[in-house]
Design an enzyme around this catalytic site. Sequence first.
Site, PDB file in Angstrom:
ATOM      1  N   LYS A  80       0.869  -1.185   0.000  1.00 48.28           N
ATOM      2  CA  LYS A  80       0.000   0.000   0.000  1.00 48.28           C
ATOM      3  C   LYS A  80       0.905   1.233   0.000  1.00 48.28           C
ATOM      4  CE  LYS A  80      -3.905   2.096   2.385  1.00 48.28           C
ATOM      5  NZ  LYS A  80      -3.493   3.415   1.935  1.00 48.28           N
ATOM      6  N   LEU A  81       0.690   2.103  -0.975  1.00 48.86           N
ATOM      7  CA  LEU A  81       1.618   3.219  -1.175  1.00 48.86           C
ATOM      8  C   LEU A  81       1.128   4.492  -0.490  1.00 48.86           C
ATOM      9  CD1 LEU A  81       2.249   2.512  -4.945  1.00 48.86           C
ATOM     10  CD2 LEU A  81       3.924   2.215  -3.110  1.00 48.86           C
ATOM     11  N   GLU A 140       3.157   2.012   4.278  1.00 45.91           N
ATOM     12  CA  GLU A 140       1.780   2.126   4.775  1.00 45.91           C
ATOM     13  C   GLU A 140       1.163   0.799   5.185  1.00 45.91           C
ATOM     14  OE1 GLU A 140      -1.140   4.991   3.740  1.00 45.91           O
ATOM     15  OE2 GLU A 140       0.414   5.451   5.179  1.00 45.91           O
TER      16      GLU A 140
END
Length: 248
Positions: A51-52, A220
């Site tokens: 998750k960026l 994240e």
Amino acid sequence: PQVRLEGDDRGIHLMQCFQPQLAAFQMRSMEQSVKKMKPVENDDTFWIEEKLDGERMQLHMQRDDDLPGGFRFKFWSRKAKDYTYLYGEGLKDTTGSLTKHMGNAFTPGVQNIILDGEMITWNMEQDKIFPFGHLKTAAISEQQTQYDDSNANRPLYRVFDCLYLNGKDLTNHTLRVRREALEKAVQSVHRRFEIHAYSEATDASEIEPKLREVVAEKSEGLVLKNPRSAYRLNDRNDDWIKVKPEYM
């Protein structure tokens, strides 16, 4: 399941902003999350993506011979803010921070496309993602340099979905099919415009090692995705599930 009625026009359209699919929040256990991936007898895989920490961004591109470079781009955030002025509207648009680097980003024959991804800040000196708060500054400094690589921070668009290609809406196709379309249509431009990697898994025990890896990188967290699922516009559903570090 929603039935799409004839004339019920809920699909996506080129050069028109839409509300993207969102990931659900993690279940109480990893096992429950994996059950939500709806494994079937001959296919129990699910995908794990990092998750960026960036800004969710949709990119639309279409052939336009009136524009130098022959293609027109549009960028919108999840909240429907138009960021084309910041990232560029054409391949020869020197005032944009991204499209001027995208001359070789698509395979020949791609006439139009809609991509879903995350705009992140990449630090070239450390070769890693920088906190989201630096994105706008990085984009503005890239707007001011032409084609050189002198800036330490730059916007990098990481693409994870292809929703439309050469006149065809792909949202009703499975993620696996959309990913194949993405890999055929897009050619990554190093640290400017890249296809986001995923790994395949079949068991809940495979999630935690990946989570530890991204936590070490100050990331994240993860997103689990069901490769058998269609893309549901403006919907938060458990075909995609976020896994945050605090669940460990």
